[in-house]
Scaffold this motif. Structure first.
Motif, mmCIF file in Angstrom:
data_model
loop_
_atom_site.group_PDB
_atom_site.id
_atom_site.type_symbol
_atom_site.label_atom_id
_atom_site.label_comp_id
_atom_site.label_asym_id
_atom_site.label_seq_id
_atom_site.Cartn_x
_atom_site.Cartn_y
_atom_site.Cartn_z
ATOM 1 N N GLY A 1 23.233 30.252 -50.391
ATOM 2 C CA GLY A 1 23.039 29.109 -49.501
ATOM 3 C C GLY A 1 22.012 29.336 -48.412
ATOM 4 O O GLY A 1 21.681 28.415 -47.666
ATOM 5 N N GLU A 2 21.490 30.538 -48.290
ATOM 6 C CA GLU A 2 20.462 30.812 -47.287
ATOM 7 C C GLU A 2 19.160 30.122 -47.676
ATOM 8 O O GLU A 2 18.883 29.922 -48.853
ATOM 9 N N GLN A 3 18.365 29.768 -46.689
ATOM 10 C CA GLN A 3 17.135 29.019 -46.947
ATOM 11 C C GLN A 3 15.910 29.875 -46.669
ATOM 12 O O GLN A 3 15.878 30.646 -45.717
ATOM 13 N N VAL A 4 14.903 29.695 -47.528
ATOM 14 C CA VAL A 4 13.603 30.345 -47.366
ATOM 15 C C VAL A 4 12.572 29.228 -47.221
ATOM 16 O O VAL A 4 12.514 28.329 -48.058
ATOM 17 N N THR A 5 11.767 29.284 -46.151
ATOM 18 C CA THR A 5 10.815 28.206 -45.853
ATOM 19 C C THR A 5 9.381 28.665 -46.108
ATOM 20 O O THR A 5 8.997 29.767 -45.710
ATOM 21 N N PHE A 6 8.622 27.805 -46.767
ATOM 22 C CA PHE A 6 7.190 28.029 -46.989
ATOM 23 C C PHE A 6 6.429 26.924 -46.263
ATOM 24 O O PHE A 6 6.406 25.778 -46.710
ATOM 25 N N PRO A 7 5.803 27.256 -45.129
ATOM 26 C CA PRO A 7 5.148 26.219 -44.325
ATOM 27 C C PRO A 7 3.926 25.616 -45.022
ATOM 28 O O PRO A 7 3.177 26.317 -45.688
ATOM 29 N N ARG A 8 3.797 24.315 -44.873
ATOM 30 C CA ARG A 8 2.641 23.531 -45.340
ATOM 31 C C ARG A 8 2.374 23.663 -46.837
ATOM 32 O O ARG A 8 1.228 23.703 -47.257
ATOM 33 N N MET A 9 3.435 23.750 -47.645
ATOM 34 C CA MET A 9 3.271 23.852 -49.090
ATOM 35 C C MET A 9 3.723 22.581 -49.816
ATOM 36 O O MET A 9 3.696 22.534 -51.030
ATOM 37 N N ALA A 10 4.158 21.569 -49.084
ATOM 38 C CA ALA A 10 4.610 20.330 -49.718
ATOM 39 C C ALA A 10 3.390 19.462 -50.059
ATOM 40 O O ALA A 10 2.245 19.905 -49.943
ATOM 41 N N GLU A 11 3.648 18.236 -50.469
ATOM 42 C CA GLU A 11 2.550 17.342 -50.869
ATOM 43 C C GLU A 11 1.601 17.074 -49.714
ATOM 44 O O GLU A 11 2.018 16.950 -48.570
ATOM 45 N N GLN A 12 0.332 16.970 -50.053
ATOM 46 C CA GLN A 12 -0.696 16.683 -49.048
ATOM 47 C C GLN A 12 -1.008 15.197 -49.056
ATOM 48 O O GLN A 12 -0.985 14.551 -50.105
ATOM 49 N N ARG A 13 -1.293 14.674 -47.875
ATOM 50 C CA ARG A 13 -1.778 13.303 -47.721
ATOM 51 C C ARG A 13 -2.980 13.362 -46.799
ATOM 52 O O ARG A 13 -3.017 14.184 -45.882
ATOM 53 N N PRO A 14 -3.959 12.510 -47.009
ATOM 54 C CA PRO A 14 -5.168 12.554 -46.172
ATOM 55 C C PRO A 14 -4.843 12.360 -44.689
ATOM 56 O O PRO A 14 -4.090 11.468 -44.325
ATOM 57 N N GLY A 15 -5.377 13.249 -43.859
ATOM 58 C CA GLY A 15 -5.222 13.122 -42.414
ATOM 59 C C GLY A 15 -3.863 13.537 -41.890
ATOM 60 O O GLY A 15 -3.573 13.334 -40.717
ATOM 61 N N MET A 16 -3.002 14.088 -42.722
ATOM 62 C CA MET A 16 -1.671 14.516 -42.274
ATOM 63 C C MET A 16 -1.474 15.992 -42.585
ATOM 64 O O MET A 16 -2.010 16.500 -43.558
ATOM 65 N N LEU A 17 -0.682 16.654 -41.758
ATOM 66 C CA LEU A 17 -0.304 18.031 -42.057
ATOM 67 C C LEU A 17 0.745 18.009 -43.163
ATOM 68 O O LEU A 17 1.684 17.214 -43.104
ATOM 69 N N PRO A 18 0.621 18.841 -44.174
ATOM 70 C CA PRO A 18 1.648 18.873 -45.220
ATOM 71 C C PRO A 18 2.967 19.390 -44.667
ATOM 72 O O PRO A 18 2.991 20.196 -43.742
ATOM 73 N N GLY A 19 4.061 18.930 -45.247
ATOM 74 C CA GLY A 19 5.382 19.403 -44.846
ATOM 75 C C GLY A 19 5.672 20.772 -45.412
ATOM 76 O O GLY A 19 4.839 21.393 -46.078
ATOM 77 N N ASN A 20 6.878 21.253 -45.161
ATOM 78 C CA ASN A 20 7.295 22.574 -45.626
ATOM 79 C C ASN A 20 8.075 22.456 -46.931
ATOM 80 O O ASN A 20 8.704 21.440 -47.198
ATOM 81 N N VAL A 21 8.057 23.514 -47.721
ATOM 82 C CA VAL A 21 8.917 23.629 -48.893
ATOM 83 C C VAL A 21 10.075 24.530 -48.477
ATOM 84 O O VAL A 21 9.867 25.656 -48.026
ATOM 85 N N VAL A 22 11.304 24.004 -48.578
ATOM 86 C CA VAL A 22 12.494 24.748 -48.183
ATOM 87 C C VAL A 22 13.316 25.018 -49.439
ATOM 88 O O VAL A 22 13.813 24.100 -50.078
ATOM 89 N N LEU A 23 13.424 26.301 -49.812
ATOM 90 C CA LEU A 23 14.186 26.698 -50.989
ATOM 91 C C LEU A 23 15.548 27.219 -50.549
ATOM 92 O O LEU A 23 15.638 28.091 -49.684
ATOM 93 N N THR A 24 16.614 26.680 -51.152
ATOM 94 C CA THR A 24 17.974 27.128 -50.872
ATOM 95 C C THR A 24 18.398 28.063 -52.000
ATOM 96 O O THR A 24 18.366 27.680 -53.173
ATOM 97 N N LEU A 25 18.789 29.282 -51.652
ATOM 98 C CA LEU A 25 19.183 30.271 -52.649
ATOM 99 C C LEU A 25 20.579 29.945 -53.177
ATOM 100 O O LEU A 25 21.497 29.690 -52.409
ATOM 101 N N LYS A 26 20.717 29.950 -54.479
ATOM 102 C CA LYS A 26 21.993 29.680 -55.144
ATOM 103 C C LYS A 26 22.287 30.855 -56.060
ATOM 104 O O LYS A 26 21.546 31.114 -57.008
#
Length: 178
Positions: free
Chosen positions: A119-144
């Motif tokens: 259940g612990e989370q690992v975050t990868f900053p700015r790896m989510a979908e990109q949109r013009p003129g916006m900072l990409p979101g984070n990818v948050v992986l939950t360990l199972k």
């Protein structure tokens, strides 16, 4: 600033300096890991499909790299609208994007540290979908943690069910567990 320039050009960098840049949505996913990796550390790979803004299409739209590119989703811009003499109102409106986007299969290398829990989370900053003129979101992986054939984890301890005869319980015995 580099990722802002890549997704929205110099306009996005100037908006960032004014504090007007929006951040994209975070993406969450589950990652199945072995119990051994949670205890001893290990590495795992997660793959995801995401949309990225194609930088090459801005300069040369007819290049072979841009064959799979299509128009990006609409951008949201803040505009000032005059509603009366000397009165202005800020509104957000959708504007057709000038940029081209493409879908990309991305593989993320996940380092699982010793002692991580289910259940612990690992975050990868700015790896989510990109949109013009916006900072990409984070990818948050939950360990199972996958179910193990012999062991069960309770807190920091490993538990195992096994049959012990009365004789072994009273006199003691040794057994190798693998």
């Amino acid at each position: 600033k580099k990722i802002l320039y890549d997704t929205g050009g110099m306009e996005a960098v100037k908006k960032h300096e004014k504090g007007e840049v929006q951040k994209g949505d975070d993406v969450g996913a589950k990652l199945d890991v072995r119990l051994e990796d949670l205890y001893n550390s290990g590495a795992s790979k997660a793959s995801l499909q995401r949309r990225i803004v194609c930088r090459g299409c801005r300069v040369r739209p007819d290049s072979p790299k841009c064959k799979g590119c299509s128009r990006c989703p609409n951008e949201v811009q803040t505009v000032h609208v005059q509603v009366g003499p000397g009165m202005f109102m800020q509104q957000q409106q959708e504007v057709a994007s000038k940029e081209k986007c493409k879908n990309e299969d991305t593989t993320i290398d996940v380092q699982i540290e010793k002692g991580m829990r289910d259940g612990e989370q690992v975050t990868f900053p700015r790896m989510a979908e990109q949109r013009p003129g916006m900072l990409p979101g984070n990818v948050v992986l939950t360990l199972k943690a996958k179910k193990h054939s012999k062991f069960e984890r309770r807190g920091d301890d490993l538990h195992m069910n096994m049959q012990v005869s009365l004789r072994e319980a009273l006199l003691g015995w040794s057994q190798v567990i693998r």
